[in-house]
Design a protein around this motif. Sequence first.
Motif, PDB file in Angstrom:
ATOM      1  N   UNK A   1       0.828  -1.215   0.000  1.00 57.73           N
ATOM      2  CA  UNK A   1       0.000   0.000   0.000  1.00 57.73           C
ATOM      3  C   UNK A   1       0.857   1.257   0.000  1.00 57.73           C
ATOM      4  N   UNK A   2       0.203   2.355  -0.332  1.00 54.41           N
ATOM      5  CA  UNK A   2       0.824   3.672  -0.252  1.00 54.41           C
ATOM      6  C   UNK A   2      -0.216   4.626   0.325  1.00 54.41           C
TER       7      UNK A   2
ATOM      8  N   UNK B   1       5.483  -0.894  -8.413  1.00 57.47           N
ATOM      9  CA  UNK B   1       4.091  -0.512  -8.643  1.00 57.47           C
ATOM     10  C   UNK B   1       4.044   0.985  -8.906  1.00 57.47           C
ATOM     11  N   UNK B   2       3.148   1.382  -9.767  1.00 58.56           N
ATOM     12  CA  UNK B   2       2.899   2.808 -10.020  1.00 58.56           C
ATOM     13  C   UNK B   2       1.677   3.172  -9.186  1.00 58.56           C
ATOM     14  N   UNK B   3       1.847   4.150  -8.316  1.00 61.54           N
ATOM     15  CA  UNK B   3       0.772   4.535  -7.395  1.00 61.54           C
ATOM     16  C   UNK B   3       0.287   5.941  -7.738  1.00 61.54           C
ATOM     17  N   UNK B   4      -1.021   6.084  -7.767  1.00 66.50           N
ATOM     18  CA  UNK B   4      -1.652   7.363  -8.104  1.00 66.50           C
ATOM     19  C   UNK B   4      -2.686   7.696  -7.041  1.00 66.50           C
ATOM     20  N   UNK B   5      -2.640   8.935  -6.583  1.00 72.54           N
ATOM     21  CA  UNK B   5      -3.624   9.456  -5.632  1.00 72.54           C
ATOM     22  C   UNK B   5      -4.242  10.683  -6.271  1.00 72.54           C
TER      23      UNK B   5
ATOM     24  N   UNK C   1      -3.431   5.607  -1.923  1.00 67.71           N
ATOM     25  CA  UNK C   1      -3.303   5.741  -3.372  1.00 67.71           C
ATOM     26  C   UNK C   1      -3.724   4.422  -4.002  1.00 67.71           C
ATOM     27  N   UNK C   2      -3.982   4.455  -5.285  1.00 66.94           N
ATOM     28  CA  UNK C   2      -4.276   3.242  -6.040  1.00 66.94           C
ATOM     29  C   UNK C   2      -2.977   2.815  -6.722  1.00 66.94           C
ATOM     30  N   UNK C   3      -2.532   1.592  -6.432  1.00 64.81           N
ATOM     31  CA  UNK C   3      -1.266   1.096  -6.973  1.00 64.81           C
ATOM     32  C   UNK C   3      -1.529  -0.027  -7.969  1.00 64.81           C
ATOM     33  N   UNK C   4      -0.840   0.034  -9.108  1.00 61.65           N
ATOM     34  CA  UNK C   4      -0.950  -1.008 -10.122  1.00 61.65           C
ATOM     35  C   UNK C   4       0.451  -1.501 -10.469  1.00 61.65           C
TER      36      UNK C   4
ATOM     37  N   UNK D   1       4.259   0.764   2.148  1.00 60.44           N
ATOM     38  CA  UNK D   1       4.345  -0.487   2.897  1.00 60.44           C
ATOM     39  C   UNK D   1       4.512  -1.644   1.919  1.00 60.44           C
ATOM     40  N   UNK D   2       5.521  -2.469   2.189  1.00 59.45           N
ATOM     41  CA  UNK D   2       5.773  -3.651   1.362  1.00 59.45           C
ATOM     42  C   UNK D   2       4.958  -4.827   1.886  1.00 59.45           C
TER      43      UNK D   2
END
Length: 152
Positions: free
Chosen positions: A68-69, A106-110, A96-99, A134-135
Motif C-alpha cells: 500500500x501507499x 508498482x505505479x501509485x496514483x492518488x 493511493x491506487x497502486x498497479x 508499505x511492502x
Amino acid sequence: MSRRIALSVVAGVVVLGGAGAFALAYAGDQDKAPVLAHSSARYTAPAGGHGGSLSFTTEVTASSGVKSLKVLAWPEKSELAGKLPTAKEMTEVESATCTPAGGHTARCVYEVAVPAADAASSPHGAWHVAVLATAVDGSTTLDHKAAGFTVR
C-alpha cells in the motif's frame, strides 16, 4: 614469532569477516524497505465554476512487492511542519491506487477533487505530500516531503 603473527592474522580475518557479514546483513535489511522514485504532485485550483484537483504519482519498488501507499498533503505553514506525522499516524490517512509496473515495482496514483470552498479556506503557499509506503513483508518507508506543490 611467526606463530603469533599467524594467530593475529587469523584473528583479524575472523573479526573483519564478522563485521563484513554484519554489514551485508544490515544492507540486506535496508534493501527490503520500499523505495520511492519519480514522485510528483500536480495541483489545479478551482476556476470558472469548476472544481480543482490534486494528483500525486510515484513508483514504489519493494523486493517482496508493494502492499500500500498512504498519502497526506500538508501545508508548509501549519502545525504539521513542527510535528510531522509518524508512520502509525500515516496508516490512518487515504490510500493511493497502486498497479503493477513490472518486476517488484508498482505505479501509485492518488487523486482528489478540490472544491472551491475547500480551496478558499486552505492556506496559500507551499504544500508537501507525505507518503507511507508499505511492502508485502511489512517493511515501510516514510517520506514527509515526497513531492511538493503551491496553492495560490
